[in-house]
Design a protein around this motif. Structure first.
Motif, PDB file in Angstrom:
ATOM      1  N   TYR A   8      26.774   0.612  -1.553  1.00  0.00           N
ATOM      2  CA  TYR A   8      27.641   1.300  -0.611  1.00  0.00           C
ATOM      3  C   TYR A   8      26.837   2.240   0.280  1.00  0.00           C
ATOM      4  N   ALA A   9      25.875   2.927  -0.309  1.00  0.00           N
ATOM      5  CA  ALA A   9      25.023   3.833   0.470  1.00  0.00           C
ATOM      6  C   ALA A   9      24.244   3.055   1.525  1.00  0.00           C
ATOM      7  N   MET A  10      23.745   1.878   1.163  1.00  0.00           N
ATOM      8  CA  MET A  10      23.006   1.056   2.121  1.00  0.00           C
ATOM      9  C   MET A  10      23.913   0.613   3.270  1.00  0.00           C
ATOM     10  N   MET A  11      25.152   0.275   2.957  1.00  0.00           N
ATOM     11  CA  MET A  11      26.102  -0.144   3.987  1.00  0.00           C
ATOM     12  C   MET A  11      26.378   1.010   4.953  1.00  0.00           C
ATOM     13  N   VAL A  12      26.624   2.175   4.403  1.00  0.00           N
ATOM     14  CA  VAL A  12      26.921   3.333   5.249  1.00  0.00           C
ATOM     15  C   VAL A  12      25.685   3.719   6.053  1.00  0.00           C
ATOM     16  N   GLU A  13      24.521   3.684   5.424  1.00  0.00           N
ATOM     17  CA  GLU A  13      23.285   4.015   6.146  1.00  0.00           C
ATOM     18  C   GLU A  13      23.040   3.053   7.308  1.00  0.00           C
ATOM     19  N   TRP A  14      23.347   1.784   7.112  1.00  0.00           N
ATOM     20  CA  TRP A  14      23.164   0.808   8.184  1.00  0.00           C
ATOM     21  C   TRP A  14      23.958   1.246   9.416  1.00  0.00           C
ATOM     22  N   HIS A  15      25.178   1.713   9.203  1.00  0.00           N
ATOM     23  CA  HIS A  15      26.008   2.174  10.316  1.00  0.00           C
ATOM     24  C   HIS A  15      25.464   3.476  10.907  1.00  0.00           C
ATOM     25  N   LEU A  16      24.949   4.360  10.068  1.00  0.00           N
ATOM     26  CA  LEU A  16      24.362   5.604  10.568  1.00  0.00           C
ATOM     27  C   LEU A  16      23.144   5.316  11.447  1.00  0.00           C
ATOM     28  N   PHE A  17      22.289   4.398  11.010  1.00  0.00           N
ATOM     29  CA  PHE A  17      21.108   4.047  11.787  1.00  0.00           C
ATOM     30  C   PHE A  17      21.487   3.410  13.130  1.00  0.00           C
ATOM     31  N   GLY A  67      23.463  -9.636  17.308  1.00  0.00           N
ATOM     32  CA  GLY A  67      24.455 -10.545  16.756  1.00  0.00           C
ATOM     33  C   GLY A  67      25.206  -9.986  15.557  1.00  0.00           C
ATOM     34  N   SER A  68      24.824  -8.831  15.072  1.00  0.00           N
ATOM     35  CA  SER A  68      25.518  -8.198  13.946  1.00  0.00           C
ATOM     36  C   SER A  68      26.917  -7.779  14.378  1.00  0.00           C
ATOM     37  N   GLU A  69      27.883  -7.997  13.495  1.00  0.00           N
ATOM     38  CA  GLU A  69      29.253  -7.596  13.770  1.00  0.00           C
ATOM     39  C   GLU A  69      29.578  -6.301  13.044  1.00  0.00           C
ATOM     40  N   VAL A  70      30.290  -5.434  13.733  1.00  0.00           N
ATOM     41  CA  VAL A  70      30.762  -4.194  13.132  1.00  0.00           C
ATOM     42  C   VAL A  70      32.277  -4.228  13.172  1.00  0.00           C
ATOM     43  N   VAL A  71      32.898  -4.280  11.995  1.00  0.00           N
ATOM     44  CA  VAL A  71      34.345  -4.295  11.881  1.00  0.00           C
ATOM     45  C   VAL A  71      34.842  -2.851  11.939  1.00  0.00           C
ATOM     46  N   LYS A  72      35.924  -2.639  12.652  1.00  0.00           N
ATOM     47  CA  LYS A  72      36.509  -1.305  12.855  1.00  0.00           C
ATOM     48  C   LYS A  72      35.478  -0.320  13.407  1.00  0.00           C
ATOM     49  N   PRO A  73      34.840  -0.643  14.521  1.00  0.00           N
ATOM     50  CA  PRO A  73      33.743   0.187  15.024  1.00  0.00           C
ATOM     51  C   PRO A  73      34.151   1.618  15.382  1.00  0.00           C
ATOM     52  N   GLU A  74      35.337   1.785  15.924  1.00  0.00           N
ATOM     53  CA  GLU A  74      35.763   3.133  16.302  1.00  0.00           C
ATOM     54  C   GLU A  74      36.022   3.996  15.072  1.00  0.00           C
ATOM     55  N   LEU A  75      36.495   3.377  14.016  1.00  0.00           N
ATOM     56  CA  LEU A  75      36.690   4.097  12.762  1.00  0.00           C
ATOM     57  C   LEU A  75      35.336   4.494  12.166  1.00  0.00           C
ATOM     58  N   TRP A  76      34.349   3.613  12.292  1.00  0.00           N
ATOM     59  CA  TRP A  76      32.996   3.949  11.832  1.00  0.00           C
ATOM     60  C   TRP A  76      32.434   5.125  12.626  1.00  0.00           C
ATOM     61  N   LEU A  77      32.630   5.118  13.941  1.00  0.00           N
ATOM     62  CA  LEU A  77      32.124   6.228  14.762  1.00  0.00           C
ATOM     63  C   LEU A  77      32.797   7.548  14.389  1.00  0.00           C
ATOM     64  N   LEU A  78      34.087   7.489  14.103  1.00  0.00           N
ATOM     65  CA  LEU A  78      34.799   8.691  13.666  1.00  0.00           C
ATOM     66  C   LEU A  78      34.278   9.164  12.307  1.00  0.00           C
ATOM     67  N   ALA A  79      34.046   8.223  11.400  1.00  0.00           N
ATOM     68  CA  ALA A  79      33.511   8.576  10.077  1.00  0.00           C
ATOM     69  C   ALA A  79      32.119   9.201  10.209  1.00  0.00           C
ATOM     70  N   ILE A  80      31.288   8.652  11.078  1.00  0.00           N
ATOM     71  CA  ILE A  80      29.945   9.201  11.289  1.00  0.00           C
ATOM     72  C   ILE A  80      30.044  10.626  11.822  1.00  0.00           C
ATOM     73  N   LYS A  81      30.959  10.843  12.741  1.00  0.00           N
ATOM     74  CA  LYS A  81      31.177  12.193  13.274  1.00  0.00           C
ATOM     75  C   LYS A  81      31.583  13.151  12.145  1.00  0.00           C
ATOM     76  N   LYS A  82      32.472  12.676  11.270  1.00  0.00           N
ATOM     77  CA  LYS A  82      32.915  13.505  10.143  1.00  0.00           C
ATOM     78  C   LYS A  82      31.784  13.745   9.142  1.00  0.00           C
ATOM     79  N   ILE A  83      30.938  12.753   8.965  1.00  0.00           N
ATOM     80  CA  ILE A  83      29.796  12.913   8.054  1.00  0.00           C
ATOM     81  C   ILE A  83      28.916  14.055   8.543  1.00  0.00           C
ATOM     82  N   TYR A  84      28.531  14.009   9.812  1.00  0.00           N
ATOM     83  CA  TYR A  84      27.674  15.072  10.355  1.00  0.00           C
ATOM     84  C   TYR A  84      28.369  16.432  10.310  1.00  0.00           C
TER      85      TYR A  84
END
Length: 143
Positions: A8-17, A67-84
């Motif tokens: 799970y950490a690797m998945m979240v880190e991939w989105h953070l990077f 070519g990588s797909e990001v599902v629910k990208p806006e939700l990921w961006l919001l989560a990243i904002k909340k993480i920081y």
């Protein structure tokens, strides 16, 4: 960290990077004239209505340049904002240097005058918190 937690950490880190790429893909999708509402069959003739619907309809996914797909990208961006937002000053600095600037741990340790042990301990805290935020947002399913 257990094997599943690490996954799970690797998945979240991939989105953070890839935060900047995700944001760019979302912006491009929002500007794309060919974007249509998922399942929408109604024809809208007004450009203003089309633009309004395009901007309020959440994107189900975006495709990054590789070519990588990001599902629910806006939700990921919001989560990243909340993480920081939930990190303390030292954690935020380390996260920014690692994920946004791509700085190596040795350079970060030298610039912040911290030990390698402190760096990785802080990074583990950041990862754990990031996974919790992603789970809370419904982006990561643990069961």
């Amino acid at each position: 960290m257990s094997r599943n937690t690490n996954k799970y950490a690797m998945m979240v880190e991939w989105h953070l990077f890839r935060e900047k790429e995700i944001k760019q893909a979302v912006d491009e999708a929002r500007l794309d004239v060919a974007f249509t509402r998922a399942g929408g069959s109604a024809i809208i003739s007004s450009p203003t209505e089309s633009a309004a619907l395009r901007n309020i309809t959440p994107l189900s996914k975006v495709v990054l340049s590789d070519g990588s797909e990001v599902v629910k990208p806006e939700l990921w961006l919001l989560a990243i904002k909340k993480i920081y937002a939930g990190l303390d000053k030292k954690q935020k600095t380390i996260a920014r240097k690692r994920y946004r600037q791509g700085e190596s741990y040795t350079r970060t340790c030298m610039s912040l005058e911290i030990s390698q042990n402190t760096y990785f301990h802080t990074l583990n805290s950041i990862r754990s918190y990031a996974v919790v935020v992603a789970v809370q947002a419904g982006l990561v399913k643990v069961f």
